[in-house]
Enzyme design. Structure first.
Site, mmCIF file in Angstrom:
data_model
loop_
_atom_site.group_PDB
_atom_site.id
_atom_site.type_symbol
_atom_site.label_atom_id
_atom_site.label_comp_id
_atom_site.label_asym_id
_atom_site.label_seq_id
_atom_site.Cartn_x
_atom_site.Cartn_y
_atom_site.Cartn_z
ATOM 1 N N HIS A 99 -26.468 -19.171 10.649
ATOM 2 C CA HIS A 99 -26.288 -21.027 11.563
ATOM 3 C C HIS A 99 -26.894 -21.929 11.235
ATOM 4 O O HIS A 99 -26.722 -23.409 10.654
ATOM 5 C CB HIS A 99 -25.880 -21.028 13.334
ATOM 6 C CG HIS A 99 -24.596 -22.268 13.578
ATOM 7 N ND1 HIS A 99 -24.251 -22.861 11.823
ATOM 8 C CD2 HIS A 99 -24.084 -22.480 14.369
ATOM 9 C CE1 HIS A 99 -23.200 -23.949 12.088
ATOM 10 N NE2 HIS A 99 -23.021 -23.206 14.385
ATOM 11 N N ASN A 126 -15.550 -1.945 10.070
ATOM 12 C CA ASN A 126 -13.851 -1.144 10.016
ATOM 13 C C ASN A 126 -14.218 -0.890 11.081
ATOM 14 O O ASN A 126 -13.808 0.336 11.140
ATOM 15 C CB ASN A 126 -13.454 -0.747 8.949
ATOM 16 C CG ASN A 126 -11.437 -0.327 9.135
ATOM 17 O OD1 ASN A 126 -11.009 -1.227 10.037
ATOM 18 N ND2 ASN A 126 -11.167 0.352 8.097
ATOM 19 N N ARG A 168 1.213 -1.202 -0.004
ATOM 20 C CA ARG A 168 0.124 0.460 -0.107
ATOM 21 C C ARG A 168 0.546 1.068 -0.181
ATOM 22 O O ARG A 168 0.474 2.162 -1.196
ATOM 23 C CB ARG A 168 -1.046 0.182 1.440
ATOM 24 C CG ARG A 168 -1.757 1.133 1.660
ATOM 25 C CD ARG A 168 -2.809 0.790 2.331
ATOM 26 N NE ARG A 168 -2.562 2.576 3.139
ATOM 27 C CZ ARG A 168 -2.928 3.568 3.752
ATOM 28 N NH1 ARG A 168 -1.519 2.677 4.580
ATOM 29 N NH2 ARG A 168 -3.602 4.889 3.826
ATOM 30 N N ILE A 171 -5.330 -2.523 13.109
ATOM 31 C CA ILE A 171 -3.591 -3.185 13.463
ATOM 32 C C ILE A 171 -2.594 -2.286 14.363
ATOM 33 O O ILE A 171 -2.568 -1.480 14.246
ATOM 34 C CB ILE A 171 -3.344 -1.960 11.875
ATOM 35 C CG1 ILE A 171 -4.113 -2.702 10.368
ATOM 36 C CG2 ILE A 171 -2.203 -2.847 11.225
ATOM 37 C CD1 ILE A 171 -3.860 -2.033 9.257
ATOM 38 N N GLY A 229 -10.249 -5.594 13.198
ATOM 39 C CA GLY A 229 -9.933 -4.928 14.164
ATOM 40 C C GLY A 229 -8.835 -3.994 14.263
ATOM 41 O O GLY A 229 -8.320 -3.480 13.215
ATOM 42 N N ASP A 261 -22.183 -23.433 7.640
ATOM 43 C CA ASP A 261 -21.717 -24.617 8.850
ATOM 44 C C ASP A 261 -20.356 -23.191 9.489
ATOM 45 O O ASP A 261 -19.373 -22.786 8.305
ATOM 46 C CB ASP A 261 -21.551 -25.382 8.891
ATOM 47 C CG ASP A 261 -21.026 -26.248 7.722
ATOM 48 O OD1 ASP A 261 -19.681 -25.140 7.184
ATOM 49 O OD2 ASP A 261 -21.614 -26.616 6.532
ATOM 50 N N SER A 319 -6.681 3.425 1.361
ATOM 51 C CA SER A 319 -6.740 2.843 2.099
ATOM 52 C C SER A 319 -7.102 1.350 2.019
ATOM 53 O O SER A 319 -6.381 0.971 1.004
ATOM 54 C CB SER A 319 -7.787 3.222 2.649
ATOM 55 O OG SER A 319 -9.364 2.357 2.213
#
Length: 493
Positions: A463, A411, A302, A437, A435, A467, A317
């Site tokens: 669910h 995010n 990046r 970085i 989460g 699975d 980004s």
């Protein structure tokens, strides 16, 4: 009294008693009683002080039309008036902005389809307006008449795919104001054009193609974004080393005012949509899966591509890479890009990868989506994200941007946190939360400690049809694309 008596007798003698309801203008003297107007020529009156007894005035001749809030689609029946662009007494023309309203799905700008003068606003700011009910009263020229079509609804100008409603020959035609204007300039009836957009929406290309068939013209191809080659490594400006010291979060809270009284206010706008969506999500049995991803190589990639994207006018980004990697994974596990009907009897596999991105705005949580990610490049995804973020910050996202999602990424790491438990947005069946970085120590294959860029990811899946093994395999594939960005080249189309 003598003057009045003389007037009445003169009126009867002349026999010019006229019953009218509206008078455009009147330069002669008139005496008004009930609905009857006695009209005289000024030269016929011989009173020495007649100007003290009567006065002249102009009576406007306008027809009051109730401008009703038309159907803006998606089953919306009520909206909140957020801003008025006009006030009583203002003159408006066709396509002038009247107000901005906000539903539980999008903000929409209402525009006028009449030329006239605003006589009444039916709602104050933050009041609820209902579809089919009067929004404003407009005084128009009675000689022009009123067309039978419905009112015009215009979405924000930057969201070119948004649609508006217009009643033509008894059926509803979807087209933007710009498309209608183009059709009007070329004397084309929208009822004769076949729309190729969603829900038979008429696009600009449909008008141009229709015009080409009528005139035999050959249309030029659509312009493509200019591709600028990357700078040679020798010319690339190295990024300055960043200070990795812990940042102190800046408070964004408003000053606290203690009133000493409880406050009750109705839930509206996007908050109302969140209540509805999250209530429906409670019916879904969620399955959770978490993992961590080493983004060391992606961080380096990046940094190399950021200057190239900046030259093209796009902020790059990490999110476009996350979205594209998810789309490549969905090609292998299409059950994650599906929907389940209310009776839980049928599964619909979505052909398009419309991946939503959760955004935190002043209006609340919104989830616009990038359309057809499966056929988009990373750069195209970044460009579309820039557009959605700009509109989201301004509160101008349209219905088309906020609907039709098939898969979602949130995010949360931009605010903070590592793991979370994301809630599925019905009718979707899966969602991922990313989460922040972090630079953490990890071991390589030789047992040596190195500095790694680690991000945690949390997945939730329905669910009833997904699975745990499927979710884990998808996550591993998505993780492999991000840990080895060059591997995405093998599957890009």
């Amino acid at each position: 009294m003598a003057a009045v008596t003389a007037l009445r007798s003169s009126c009867r003698a002349a026999g010019r008693l006229v019953c009218i309801h509206r008078v455009r203008s009147c330069s002669s003297i008139r005496f008004i009683k009930s609905k009857y107007v006695c009209v005289f020529d000024k030269s016929a009156l011989k009173f020495s002080h007649q100007q003290r007894l009567f006065r002249t005035s102009a009576v406007s001749c306008g027809q009051i039309v109730q401008f009703k809030l038309s159907d803006i689609g998606e089953g919306i029946t009520e909206v909140t008036v957020k801003e008025w662009y006009i006030k009583e007494g203002d003159s408006v023309s066709q396509f002038d902005s009247i107000c901005e309203v906000q539903s539980d799905k999008a903000s929409v700008t209402i525009t006028s389809r009449y030329d006239g003068i605003i006589r009444k606003l039916h709602y104050n700011l933050d009041e609820i307006a209902y579809v089919g009910k009067p929004l404003v009263d407009i005084e128009i020229d009675a000689s022009k008449g009123v067309a039978p079509e419905e009112d015009v609804v215009e979405t924000p100008p930057m969201s070119h795919e948004e649609h508006t409603h217009q009643e033509i020959k008894g059926h509803k035609t979807l087209a933007t104001p710009a498309v209608r204007r183009l059709a009007m300039e070329n004397n084309i009836k929208l009822s004769e054009v076949v729309g190729t957009g969603k829900d038979n929406r008429i696009l600009k290309e449909d008008i141009l193609n229709y015009l080409a068939k009528q005139t035999g013209a050959i249309l030029p191809p659509s312009p493509k974004a200019e591709i600028i080659p990357p700078l040679p490594k020798s010319e690339t400006v190295p990024a300055a080393p960043k200070d990795k010291a812990r940042k102190i979060p800046v408070s964004v809270s408003r000053p606290i005012v203690f009133s000493g009284k409880d406050k009750t206010e109705p839930i509206s706008g996007f908050h109302k949509a969140m209540v509805k969506t999250m209530s429906a999500a409670l019916k879904i049995p969620h399955f959770g899966y978490c993992d961590e991803v080493d983004l060391t190589q992606l961080v380096q990639l990046r940094e190399e591509l950021k200057p190239v994207a900046q030259i093209r006018g796009v902020k790059l980004s990490f999110m476009p890479f996350f979205i594209k990697a998810a789309s490549l994974g969905l090609l292998q596990y299409p059950i994650l890009n599906a929907s389940l009907d209310e009776s839980c009897q049928n599964v619909t596999y979505k052909a398009s990868h419309n991946i939503g991105v959760a955004m935190d705005t002043e209006q609340g949580l919104i989830v616009p989506n990038v359309k057809n990610v499966q056929v988009c490049s990373v750069f195209e995804i970044a460009s579309e994200l820039n557009r959605l973020q700009s509109l989201g910050s301004a509160g101008q996202l349209g219905t088309n941007d906020l609907t039709g999602g098939t898969f979602t990424l949130s995010n949360i790491g931009t605010i903070g946190g590592t793991y979370t438990k994301p809630v599925i947005l019905p009718p979707e069946v899966a969602i991922g939360a990313l989460g922040k970085i972090q630079v953490l120590p990890r071991f390589n294959g030789k047992g040596e400690v190195f500095k790694a860029q680690i991000m945690n990811v949390s997945w939730s899946a329905d669910h009833r049809i997904i699975d745990g093994a499927t979710m884990a395999r998808f996550s591993n594939l998505w993780k492999s694309y991000l840990e080895n960005p060059a591997s995405m080249l093998l599957d890009l189309k």
